[in-house]
Design an enzyme around this catalytic site. Structure first.
Site, PDB file in Angstrom:
ATOM      1  N   GLY A  20       0.781  -1.227   0.000  1.00 40.00           N
ATOM      2  CA  GLY A  20       0.000   0.000   0.000  1.00 40.00           C
ATOM      3  C   GLY A  20       0.811   1.274   0.000  1.00 40.00           C
ATOM      4  O   GLY A  20       0.283   2.346   0.307  1.00 40.00           O
ATOM      5  N   VAL A  23      -0.506   3.881  -2.659  1.00 39.31           N
ATOM      6  CA  VAL A  23      -1.796   4.431  -2.261  1.00 39.31           C
ATOM      7  C   VAL A  23      -1.631   5.367  -1.061  1.00 39.31           C
ATOM      8  O   VAL A  23      -2.273   6.419  -0.982  1.00 39.31           O
ATOM      9  CB  VAL A  23      -2.792   3.301  -1.961  1.00 39.31           C
ATOM     10  CG1 VAL A  23      -4.111   3.859  -1.445  1.00 39.31           C
ATOM     11  CG2 VAL A  23      -3.049   2.472  -3.215  1.00 39.31           C
ATOM     12  N   LYS A  43       9.477   9.277  -8.295  1.00 39.32           N
ATOM     13  CA  LYS A  43       9.752   7.843  -8.246  1.00 39.32           C
ATOM     14  C   LYS A  43      11.152   7.647  -8.800  1.00 39.32           C
ATOM     15  O   LYS A  43      11.367   7.722 -10.014  1.00 39.32           O
ATOM     16  CB  LYS A  43       8.726   7.076  -9.088  1.00 39.32           C
ATOM     17  CG  LYS A  43       8.863   5.563  -9.004  1.00 39.32           C
ATOM     18  CD  LYS A  43       8.340   5.021  -7.683  1.00 39.32           C
ATOM     19  CE  LYS A  43       8.374   3.496  -7.667  1.00 39.32           C
ATOM     20  NZ  LYS A  43       7.806   2.947  -6.416  1.00 39.32           N
ATOM     21  N   GLY A 177      -0.591   0.413   5.565  1.00 39.92           N
ATOM     22  CA  GLY A 177      -0.919   0.674   4.164  1.00 39.92           C
ATOM     23  C   GLY A 177      -2.172   0.023   3.649  1.00 39.92           C
ATOM     24  O   GLY A 177      -2.694   0.434   2.607  1.00 39.92           O
TER      25      GLY A 177
END
Length: 244
Positions: A20, A23, A43, A177
């Site tokens: 997670g 998210v 990223k 998460g």
């Protein structure tokens, strides 16, 4: 603990994969955007996707809103640790200095930069063993740890916390998460144990399946999953009481 809502750069790591992290990063971004802050998500290395496929940074931008700037430094086709994936593809690895430079450049034009790692804190970027932890150290940025809810999480969270302390890195807390709709005994007990083993507070719990919500619903609910430390309204004491 650093004042995360006022931070310019926040590094987001996990205690493993598929727990997670993306998210959770999107939830932090959504809360910041709703508060009127401009946000970039960086990223450093995306693995396991072909050119043109949406990556984790794109997913954060989709969920959190178009005001989020997604940036990806390197992409490798095989779903492996970035260093291994880069070597197998014959491509240059991403270096911590590149990550820090990109984050600082984004920080010059955004209120908040979220740097989302791949897997755990010490996953190798290159053959020399450089990692997200090295980038965080160059940035002097706090690190948010995203953890599993169930069995095994206490060990991995404590190991991550010890690795952070050994490097002089500040931990911005722990977020679960993917909190299950029907938590079992292990999940409920871990709510009380996670802050103790982390040496840092539990600052949120994102419900399982949150990433499948329509983007508008995700943005509307994100603040309910994150504590005040991350700009949200989630009540950790009430959550622990209900979990117990």
């Amino acid at each position: 603990m650093p004042g995360v809502p006022d931070a310019k750069v926040l590094v987001v790591t996990g205690t493993g994969t598929e727990i997670g992290k993306t998210v959770t990063t999107a939830a932090v971004a959504a809360v910041a955007v709703r508060a009127g802050r401009s946000v970039a998500v960086l990223k450093p290395a995306q693995t396991g996707l072909a050119p043109g496929e949406p990556g984790d940074a794109d997913e954060v931008a989709r969920l959190a809103g178009g005001a989020v700037t997604p940036v990806e430094l390197a992409r490798y086709p095989e779903p492996l640790a970035p260093g291994t994936a880069a070597a197998r593809a014959g491509l240059a690895p991403v270096r911590p200095a590149e990550v820090a430079e990109a984050a600082l450049e984004l920080a010059a034009s955004h209120d908040l930069v979220l740097v989302e790692g791949a897997g755990g804190l010490l996953v190798h970027f290159d053959a020399e063993g450089a990692s997200l932890a090295d980038a965080a150290r160059l940035l002097g940025a706090p690190v948010l740890v995203v953890a599993q809810a169930g069995l095994g999480t206490l060990n991995s969270v404590q190991l991550t916390a010890e690795a952070l302390r050994a490097r002089g890195l500040a931990q911005a807390g722990v977020v679960i998460g993917s909190w299950p709709r029907e938590p079992g005994l292990a999940e409920r007990c871990n709510v009380g144990d996670l802050p103790r083993v982390a040496g840092a507070p539990l600052v949120g719990a994102v419900p399982a399946g949150a990433g499948a919500l329509p983007a508008a619903a995700f943005r509307a609910r994100a603040a309910q999953w994150l504590g005040a430390e991350l700009g949200g309204s989630w009540d950790g004491e009430e959550f622990a009481r209900r979990a117990g």
